[in-house]
Write an enzyme that holds these catalytic residues in place. Structure first.
Site, mmCIF file in Angstrom:
data_model
loop_
_atom_site.group_PDB
_atom_site.id
_atom_site.type_symbol
_atom_site.label_atom_id
_atom_site.label_comp_id
_atom_site.label_asym_id
_atom_site.label_seq_id
_atom_site.Cartn_x
_atom_site.Cartn_y
_atom_site.Cartn_z
ATOM 1 C CG ASN A 1 -1.689 1.248 1.424
ATOM 2 O OD1 ASN A 1 -1.793 2.049 0.494
ATOM 3 N ND2 ASN A 1 -2.252 1.434 2.613
ATOM 4 C CD1 TRP A 2 3.453 0.927 -2.888
ATOM 5 C CD2 TRP A 2 3.490 2.082 -4.803
ATOM 6 N NE1 TRP A 2 4.114 0.154 -3.818
ATOM 7 C CE2 TRP A 2 4.145 0.853 -5.017
ATOM 8 C CE3 TRP A 2 3.385 2.973 -5.877
ATOM 9 C CZ2 TRP A 2 4.702 0.498 -6.242
ATOM 10 C CZ3 TRP A 2 3.935 2.618 -7.107
ATOM 11 C CH2 TRP A 2 4.596 1.394 -7.282
ATOM 12 C CE LYS A 3 0.219 3.462 4.804
ATOM 13 N NZ LYS A 3 0.036 3.624 6.219
ATOM 14 C CG HIS B 1 -5.815 1.795 5.126
ATOM 15 N ND1 HIS B 1 -5.408 2.734 6.043
ATOM 16 C CD2 HIS B 1 -4.770 0.945 4.952
ATOM 17 C CE1 HIS B 1 -4.164 2.469 6.401
ATOM 18 N NE2 HIS B 1 -3.752 1.386 5.764
ATOM 19 C CD GLU C 1 -2.988 5.445 6.770
ATOM 20 O OE1 GLU C 1 -2.937 5.503 5.524
ATOM 21 O OE2 GLU C 1 -2.070 4.956 7.471
ATOM 22 C CD GLU D 1 -3.658 -2.673 7.317
ATOM 23 O OE1 GLU D 1 -2.511 -2.849 6.894
ATOM 24 O OE2 GLU D 1 -4.331 -1.672 7.026
ATOM 25 C CB SER E 1 4.988 -1.958 12.111
ATOM 26 O OG SER E 1 4.607 -0.613 12.340
ATOM 27 N N GLY F 1 2.695 -1.128 4.290
ATOM 28 C CA GLY F 1 2.747 0.283 3.959
ATOM 29 C C GLY F 1 4.186 0.725 3.727
ATOM 30 N N GLY F 2 4.797 1.295 4.763
ATOM 31 C CA GLY F 2 6.135 1.879 4.647
ATOM 32 C C GLY F 2 7.150 1.005 3.928
HETATM 33 C C1 PEP Z 1 -0.832 0.052 6.000
HETATM 34 O O1 PEP Z 1 -0.929 1.247 5.770
HETATM 35 O O2 PEP Z 1 -1.704 -0.719 5.573
HETATM 36 C C2 PEP Z 1 0.293 -0.408 6.799
HETATM 37 C C3 PEP Z 1 0.248 -1.624 7.262
HETATM 38 O O3 PEP Z 1 1.314 0.499 7.010
HETATM 39 P P1 PEP Z 1 2.746 0.173 7.681
HETATM 40 O O4 PEP Z 1 3.250 -1.113 7.066
HETATM 41 O O5 PEP Z 1 3.590 1.338 7.325
HETATM 42 O O6 PEP Z 1 2.519 0.013 9.147
#
Ligand code: PEP
Length: 252
Positions: A11-13, A99, A101, A169, A214, A235-236
């Site tokens: 997920n590049w956001k 999600h 967010e 999540e 994470s 994500g990151g």
């Molecule tokens: C996400 O946004 O779905 C996510 C899991 O982010 P991160 O891996 O950065 O915690």
């Protein structure tokens, strides 16, 4: 060996201009070409502005492309929104819905998320339905109740293991570097699978339930090894080719 093939989804956001997205997509495609396919399905979900370019760059590879959100309607007066048929038109096979967010920044309720998942299915997309508790809910000992409630509230009637993926999540683990214990993840995923059985019967055995929050190369192996964990929503770490690839290679 699990019967469900894991899915590793990036997920590049809201990150990347065209050249960044293209470099990332080409980097993943190059890994695949040079090192061979990992034991999982691969998906990247770029921001809407990059989907067309990324889709083109990944055409003919085994890396699928998805959207990060869709509107519940197929078209109409919804300024700034993107519909599920529009995503499908750009070559998407998946879309993330609900999600945390989106739930937080845009006030999306379970009902709204369910409507988006229905729209995704109508457009032939696989809906990745995100659910997870906040830190306060976990501290109050309400994780199971909250996640089960979101699962039932966000899952469309008639959803199947083919058209739906669940992503658990924990909100407090997203982008924070913190993760639940293996035992905590195992407990929540097993509960989701049990609840899924009440909705889709034996089909629930085939449902992919991803962990997100994470996930990185250093913890991916132990998280993905958990019985009811069928891959990750990342994500990151999905913004770095090496990290995304290392996570994909952590699949057994
Ligand atoms: C996400 O946004 O779905 C996510 C899991 O982010 P991160 O891996 O950065 O915690």
């Amino acid at each position: 060996m699990k019967s469900r093939r894991p899915l590793i989804a990036g997920n590049w956001k809201m990150n990347g201009l065209r050249q960044d997205g293209l470099a990332l997509a080409r980097g993943v495609a190059a890994k695949l070409a040079n090192e061979g396919a990992p034991s999982c399905d691969l998906l990247v979900c770029p921001p809407a502005t990059l989907i067309s370019d990324v889709s083109g760059a990944l055409a003919g590879t085994a890396v699928a492309v998805g959207g990060q959100d869709c509107h519940a309607a197929p078209s109409g007066a919804h300024t700034g929104d993107v519909s599920a048929p529009m995503l499908a038109d750009l070559g998407c096979g998946y879309v993330i819905v609900g999600h945390s967010e989106r739930r937080t920044d845009h006030g999306e309720t379970d009902e709204a998320v369910r409507a988006k998942a229905v729209a995704a299915h109508k457009a032939g997309l696989i809906a990745i339905v995100c659910i997870g508790e906040t830190e306060a809910e976990r501290d109050q000992g309400r994780t199971i109740e909250v996640v089960a409630g979101q699962f039932h509230g966000s899952l469309p009637e008639g959803a199947t293991a083919v058209d739906t993926v669940i992503a658990y999540e924990p909100v407090w683990a997203i982008g924070t570097g913190r993760t639940p214990t293996v035992a905590d993840v195992a407990e929540v995923h097993a509960m989701i699978r049990r609840e899924a059985r009440t909705r889709m019967g034996d089909e629930a055995g085939k449902l992919r339930i991803l962990y997100g929050g994470s996930m990185k190369p250093s913890n991916a192996r132990e998280l993905i090894a958990i019985d009811d964990v069928d891959g990750g929503l990342i994500g990151g770490a999905s913004l770095k080719v090496e990290d995304f690839w290392a996570i994909a290679q952590s699949c057994p």
